[in-house]
Design a protein around this motif. Structure first.
Motif, PDB file in Angstrom:
ATOM      1  N   THR A  75      33.788  47.685  43.021  1.00 51.63           N
ATOM      2  CA  THR A  75      34.662  46.606  43.903  1.00 51.63           C
ATOM      3  C   THR A  75      34.554  45.603  42.789  1.00 51.63           C
ATOM      4  N   GLY A  76      35.016  44.526  43.062  1.00 50.50           N
ATOM      5  CA  GLY A  76      34.900  43.041  42.479  1.00 50.50           C
ATOM      6  C   GLY A  76      35.408  42.774  41.392  1.00 50.50           C
ATOM      7  N   SER A  77      35.331  41.868  40.219  1.00 51.20           N
ATOM      8  CA  SER A  77      35.697  41.909  39.609  1.00 51.20           C
ATOM      9  C   SER A  77      35.916  43.377  38.428  1.00 51.20           C
ATOM     10  N   ARG A  78      36.672  42.829  37.879  1.00 54.15           N
ATOM     11  CA  ARG A  78      37.756  44.790  37.284  1.00 54.15           C
ATOM     12  C   ARG A  78      36.982  44.634  35.707  1.00 54.15           C
ATOM     13  N   LYS A  79      37.156  43.875  35.027  1.00 51.76           N
ATOM     14  CA  LYS A  79      36.010  43.710  33.938  1.00 51.76           C
ATOM     15  C   LYS A  79      35.010  44.663  33.893  1.00 51.76           C
ATOM     16  N   LEU A  80      34.756  43.715  34.749  1.00 50.33           N
ATOM     17  CA  LEU A  80      33.409  44.200  34.741  1.00 50.33           C
ATOM     18  C   LEU A  80      32.840  45.920  34.903  1.00 50.33           C
ATOM     19  N   ALA A  81      33.760  45.998  36.395  1.00 53.69           N
ATOM     20  CA  ALA A  81      33.942  47.870  36.689  1.00 53.69           C
ATOM     21  C   ALA A  81      34.661  48.257  35.867  1.00 53.69           C
ATOM     22  N   TRP A  82      35.300  47.770  34.673  1.00 55.31           N
ATOM     23  CA  TRP A  82      35.588  48.738  33.799  1.00 55.31           C
ATOM     24  C   TRP A  82      34.328  48.748  32.461  1.00 55.31           C
ATOM     25  N   LEU A  83      33.744  48.068  32.037  1.00 58.13           N
ATOM     26  CA  LEU A  83      32.548  47.959  31.374  1.00 58.13           C
ATOM     27  C   LEU A  83      31.411  49.318  31.639  1.00 58.13           C
ATOM     28  N   VAL A  84      31.717  49.057  32.915  1.00 57.58           N
ATOM     29  CA  VAL A  84      30.134  49.724  33.572  1.00 57.58           C
ATOM     30  C   VAL A  84      30.860  51.081  33.565  1.00 57.58           C
ATOM     31  N   ASN A  85      32.110  51.452  33.767  1.00 55.31           N
ATOM     32  CA  ASN A  85      32.861  52.677  33.838  1.00 55.31           C
ATOM     33  C   ASN A  85      32.735  53.207  33.246  1.00 55.31           C
ATOM     34  N   GLU A  86      32.673  52.174  31.330  1.00 54.66           N
ATOM     35  CA  GLU A  86      33.069  53.223  30.431  1.00 54.66           C
ATOM     36  C   GLU A  86      30.984  53.420  29.792  1.00 54.66           C
ATOM     37  N   CYS A  87      30.451  52.566  29.941  1.00 54.11           N
ATOM     38  CA  CYS A  87      28.919  52.838  29.838  1.00 54.11           C
ATOM     39  C   CYS A  87      28.672  54.277  30.439  1.00 54.11           C
ATOM     40  N   LEU A  88      29.536  54.856  31.460  1.00 53.43           N
ATOM     41  CA  LEU A  88      28.675  55.959  32.057  1.00 53.43           C
ATOM     42  C   LEU A  88      29.622  56.911  31.591  1.00 53.43           C
ATOM     43  N   LEU A  89      30.077  56.782  30.546  1.00 55.99           N
ATOM     44  CA  LEU A  89      31.222  58.379  30.260  1.00 55.99           C
ATOM     45  C   LEU A  89      30.456  59.558  29.536  1.00 55.99           C
TER      46      LEU A  89
ATOM     47  N   LEU B 153      29.092  44.882  24.403  1.00 63.54           N
ATOM     48  CA  LEU B 153      28.642  45.084  26.079  1.00 63.54           C
ATOM     49  C   LEU B 153      28.239  43.043  25.474  1.00 63.54           C
ATOM     50  N   THR B 154      27.499  42.411  24.660  1.00 61.12           N
ATOM     51  CA  THR B 154      27.706  41.038  24.950  1.00 61.12           C
ATOM     52  C   THR B 154      29.142  40.418  25.356  1.00 61.12           C
ATOM     53  N   GLY B 155      29.617  40.258  24.320  1.00 64.55           N
ATOM     54  CA  GLY B 155      30.534  40.042  23.873  1.00 64.55           C
ATOM     55  C   GLY B 155      31.919  39.987  25.358  1.00 64.55           C
ATOM     56  N   ARG B 156      31.743  41.527  25.831  1.00 67.65           N
ATOM     57  CA  ARG B 156      32.243  42.040  27.557  1.00 67.65           C
ATOM     58  C   ARG B 156      32.213  41.233  28.332  1.00 67.65           C
ATOM     59  N   LEU B 157      30.347  41.050  28.658  1.00 72.69           N
ATOM     60  CA  LEU B 157      30.272  40.314  29.536  1.00 72.69           C
ATOM     61  C   LEU B 157      30.097  39.642  30.301  1.00 72.69           C
ATOM     62  N   ALA B 158      30.435  38.485  28.111  1.00 73.43           N
ATOM     63  CA  ALA B 158      30.732  36.513  28.584  1.00 73.43           C
ATOM     64  C   ALA B 158      32.420  37.270  28.393  1.00 73.43           C
ATOM     65  N   ALA B 159      33.120  38.527  28.898  1.00 69.58           N
ATOM     66  CA  ALA B 159      34.478  37.863  29.185  1.00 69.58           C
ATOM     67  C   ALA B 159      34.550  38.261  30.795  1.00 69.58           C
ATOM     68  N   VAL B 160      33.247  38.707  31.236  1.00 65.77           N
ATOM     69  CA  VAL B 160      33.784  39.208  32.907  1.00 65.77           C
ATOM     70  C   VAL B 160      34.556  37.910  33.816  1.00 65.77           C
ATOM     71  N   GLY B 161      34.387  37.284  33.354  1.00 63.96           N
ATOM     72  CA  GLY B 161      34.993  35.870  34.905  1.00 63.96           C
ATOM     73  C   GLY B 161      35.639  35.454  34.358  1.00 63.96           C
ATOM     74  N   SER B 162      36.793  36.169  33.634  1.00 60.98           N
ATOM     75  CA  SER B 162      37.814  35.650  33.123  1.00 60.98           C
ATOM     76  C   SER B 162      38.695  36.389  33.868  1.00 60.98           C
ATOM     77  N   ASP B 163      39.043  36.883  34.578  1.00 58.18           N
ATOM     78  CA  ASP B 163      39.638  38.206  35.879  1.00 58.18           C
ATOM     79  C   ASP B 163      40.753  36.870  36.286  1.00 58.18           C
ATOM     80  N   VAL B 164      42.139  37.306  35.859  1.00 57.64           N
ATOM     81  CA  VAL B 164      43.162  36.333  36.773  1.00 57.64           C
ATOM     82  C   VAL B 164      43.994  37.218  37.955  1.00 57.64           C
ATOM     83  N   SER B 165      44.301  36.339  38.687  1.00 63.99           N
ATOM     84  CA  SER B 165      44.225  37.212  39.497  1.00 63.99           C
ATOM     85  C   SER B 165      45.962  36.692  40.216  1.00 63.99           C
TER      86      SER B 165
END
Length: 468
Positions: free
Chosen positions: A210-224, A236-248
């Motif tokens: 739950t929470g940040s979708r971009k962060l949840a998606w990233l973790v989901n992909e790491c666990l494939l 990973l580094t670039g995507r982690l930098a963007a996790v705070g930009s979720d649009v509401s």
């Protein structure tokens, strides 16, 4: 001041050695004492080739004793495991993950850590840094005799480690995903007994965070499950930098929910495919083991018969071994794989042994299965009767794998039942089996058909079952 450590003040242990409080010319330190054993010098070799980085714990000094290496490193304030004893806010968790990802991106072209876990991530000088390369492996070192493929921490081990396959940088990315899941949710994605943890890593799909979708998606992909489907360490580094930009906005939420559903569907499909591959690999390995034992059984029986009766003729039509003597035949069928089926037993392979003479026959089935103990496989011999439609000129008889399994499961197939057996067969101790079938062939060659002496004949104990 010289480098020294206090063996009476342990700090912990790593992949290969124990860690103690130490001192050096620049102040407090930690000393890892690594015994000189198989792979024992690995950490010194690996760490010496890593780049200088605030996210990698450096080896500051190395000493050698008669039986150990002593690696001196900066002393950490605490480990990530220590920090995770209390809930970690999402913003802080992202910062921790950024440091870990940065370290992985710096080492991924050089080495695979293979034992990434919170205990091996330390807080030093305001940053999180990777340590303990004790079971790390150079990326290209695929043939070294001490690759230590069986060294792993179950909670964080990638599917390929459970299958004893070659580790790659994607293996560390998977462990990163497990750490991220635990850091953000407060629990590991897969828990339980070792077999349950293994099954989860091989075929399970944890709930989306739950929470940040971009962060949840990233973790989901790491666990494939498929290593090639996971993001790279650099990604990973670039995507982690963007996790705070979720649009509401409503549109963004709708799209995000759709994306989340697709990711879960993709993960489930990929896990199902991985489970199928894993099951196929498991059965292929079991069939290979069955075949090795079966070849020993056949070879010993043929050798004994031919030594005792040199006039015996041996032929191999269509993979069946046929021993002919005085008008009688002993037929040892080719080993066949048995498809998996639902039920109490797992039969991997089946064959049969039959003695034939003058229109009469006696046959027994041979099964490689877990009849006596769940998931413990061995060879078993048994014969079947046809019940109300008994044909005493051909009793007992062998049944195919599926038909024999149905009798054992339901105790009936057209009135059939277990008529002889079941008897375990040890390929290393076959005297009873060989003597019995050689005697029956000798009797048949003299016109004395070896019918059952009683009804039923032999050991008629059914195998274990949940319902009996």
């Amino acid at each position: 001041m010289q480098w020294e450590f206090d063996s009476a003040r342990p700090l912990g242990r790593g992949g290969f050695g124990r860690v103690y409080e130490a001192r050096g010319p620049i102040g407090d330190a930690a000393a890892k004492v690594v015994p000189k054993a198989r792979g024992g010098d690995r950490e010194q070799l690996v760490v010496s080739g890593l780049p200088a980085s605030r996210n990698i714990v450096p080896v500051q000094h190395v000493e050698e004793t008669d039986d150990s290496w002593v690696l001196f490193m900066p002393r950490a304030e605490y480990s990530l495991r220590d920090r995770m004893a209390q809930p970690v806010p999402t913003a802080e968790a992202v910062k921790i993950l950024q440091d870990i990802a940065q370290a992985l991106s710096e080492v991924s072209s050089i080495v695979v850590h293979r034992d990434l876990k919170p205990e091996n991530i330390l807080f030093i000088n305001g940053s999180w840094a990777l340590c303990d390369f004790g079971i790390a492996r150079y990326v290209e070192a695929t043939t070294a005799p001490d690759t230590l493929k069986d060294s792993m921490t179950p909670y964080y081990a990638a599917p390929e480690q459970w299958l004893f396959e070659r580790a790659t940088p994607a293996t560390d990315v998977y462990a990163f995903g497990v750490i991220a899941y635990e850091l953000l949710s407060g629990q590991r994605p897969f828990t339980g007994a070792r077999d349950e943890i293994r099954e989860g890593h091989l075929a399970g799909v944890p709930p989306l965070l739950t929470g940040s979708r971009k962060l949840a998606w990233l973790v989901n992909e790491c666990l494939l499950k498929a290593p090639e489907a996971r993001p790279s360490a650099a990604n990973l580094t670039g995507r982690l930098a963007a996790v705070g930009s979720d649009v509401s906005s409503p549109a963004a939420r709708a799209l995000g929910e759709a994306q989340s559903a697709l990711l879960l569907e993709r993960a489930a499909a990929e896990a199902a495919a991985a489970a199928a591959r894993t099951e196929a690999q498991r059965r292929a390995g079991l069939f290979a083991a069955a075949n090795a034992g079966y070849e020993a059984i056949v070879a010993d029986l043929v050798e004994f018969v031919c030594d005792g009766a040199p006039d015996t003729q041996v032929a191999h039509p269509n993979g069946t071994t046929v021993l002919s003597l005085g008008g009688a035949e002993l037929r040892i069928a080719r080993l066949e794989a048995v498809s998996p089926s639902a039920g109490d037993y797992d039969v991997v392979a089946a064959s049969s042994v039959t003695v034939v003479t003058r229109g009469a026959s006696r046959g027994h089935s041979l099964f490689y299965a877990d009849f006596d103990e769940l998931r413990h496989f061995g060879w078993f011999e048994m014969g079947f009767m046809q019940g109300m439609g008994a044909d005493f000129a051909h009793e007992p008889r062998a049944l195919s794998g599926p038909d024999g399994l149905q009798v054992l499961t339901s105790r009936t197939i057209g009135g059939g039942q277990l008529g002889w057996g079941m008897r375990p067969l040890d390929p290393g101790s076959l005297e009873d089996f060989i003597q019995r079938w050689a005697q029956w062939l000798g009797m048949a060659a003299q016109g004395k058909f070896p019918r059952m002496s009683t009804l039923p004949d032999g050991r008629t104990v059914y195998p274990r079952s949940r319902g009996w």
